[in-house]
Design a protein around this motif. Sequence first.
Motif: not given
Lengths: 269, 353
Positions: A167-168, A170-178, A186
């Motif tokens: 889920r970390y 996923e959190a990075a993805a919601t912040l715009g990280a590819g 991460v």
Amino acid sequence: MSPRGSRRIGGRVPLILLLPALLGLAFLLVPLLGLLAQAPWSTLPSRLFSADVGQALKLSLLCASAATALCLFLGVPLAWLLARAELPGRGLIRALVTVPLVLPPVVGGVALLLVLGRRGLIGERLDLWFGFSLPFTTAGVIVAEAFVAMPFLVISVEGALRAADPRYEEAAATLGAGRWLTFRRVTLPSIAPGVVAGAVLCWARALGEFGATITFAGNLPGRTTTMPLAVYLALETDPDVAVVLSVVLLAVSVVVLACLRERWISGLR
Amino acid sequence: MTLYADLQVSRAAFRLDLELSVDPGEVVALLGPNGAGKTTALRAIAGLLPLTDGRIRLGDEVWDEPPRVFRPADHRPIGVVFQDYLLFDHLSALENVAFGLRARGTDKHSARAAATRWLETVGLGDHLKTRPRSLSGGQAQRVALVRALATTPELLLLDEPLAALDASTTLHVRAELGEHLRRYQGRTLLVTHDPLDAMVLADRLVIVEHGRVVQEGAPTEIARRPRTEYVAQLVGLNLYRGTAQGTTVALSGGGSLTIAAPTSGGVHVAFPPSAISLYAEQPAGSPRNTWPAVVTGLEQHAHTVRVRLDASPAGPGTLLADITPAAVAELRLTPGQHLHATLKATEIQTYPS
């Protein structure tokens, strides 16, 4: 202390278990103690820095480190693929990755020779196109060691990835990280202890590699004679040198064990 | 630009089928019990879970429309506050907040400057270098909020943002969160199972049960006219706005009530319907919160009867009371009947608004 203080729940260990247990312990420890007792301690420093030993030690450290680097470069992405990607036949791939763990190293050496040797499947092309050949070279030692040691790294890193909370990511993805940025910033930091543990195990295994190395890379002093090969060689000519080299390898093993027991690695479990 | 979502997700034993929209500046709460599909809905909107059917779009921009379009999470202008925050433990508070800006291409220097300003706005200017594990629950929640807001997203998604906090900090953090949400210009979707969070923070409630919308509307509207028994139980809460002075709260809808702990300024006061007792005659000793009231409705629930009352002008205009069927019989309750309603001051919860 009162006699009561020494009493334990469960009572005494039965003799029928205790006796073989102590025997087993002695069986594991006595040869190592014997090695230490037999070591020519007075001449050890001079022998340690003699040209032959120094050469083998340097080559060993170089090859084991290069093999570990190669394993990290290939093994961490492989572990990621096994742990994270939706892969058909993932179980089978994982099983295949661990084959070198149980395969006799000599067999690994033969297999490498057949594929990467001068007449080998890929080796022939390498020779033909690039004039480049692996067997009986230092690069060959590195390849042999990496082949045998990589499963240790892959298994360790994959375990760390499975334990890490996706889920970390996923959190990075919601912040715009590819995916690549997420992996670097991460995932990798969160599994760093597992990667380090895997790399240490991998390095130790590479350092002690004998069978695959001697089969694939031969025994050419200064080019492919690593410590374990030098020990084998020295036993016939100068047993004292063999003992000195063995003591060095034993010391390295103990250091590796100590490293692996460090908190930053055991904290992973 | 309004966010429209027609969410259809099918999984083994579960089907989510709900429609919702969020306007700019609006806070919509998705309220429902655990397992109702709220988090699934949030994950679908965030792009962490593809739809099986339906459509998600922001204005004309389609985010998900199977089987043709799927825009992954990192390409949606969103900010998410996760239930347990999911702050990156190996990064400082500052680096956590700067992460999204860096990922979206802001240079290091500007990202750090912006992250510093964000942390200062939530009073964490002294904790820039602190690692998440050294922050208190409330501080971690604020870092998670500004991390999500720092990229100035079009849509802010909050998954149970107060669930990880202990009761004593929830109060304060909820009020603070409400303030930030009012200031935020984008769309906010809040997922929660706590009716109080939803009613205090949201402009509009969407109540979900078994993956479907069972009722939708303004909080006061839903509290007044719950359409199903489930909703009645869920939002069965007397909730009012008012202005406190000492232990007296003047309700904005008229009437006043007495609270146990003195406070001042704008407040929400809330108490469960079970905190109300009904008497045919003025009770002896006359507790402070006693109002003459008229019965406006009766509803049979599983083990209790919910009585709707009008206690104005002395008390609240709409008052819910849960009493036993035996008490209903004893009082011979009928609509239009005049009674006395009392409320124990210790049962009232007061929240700054």
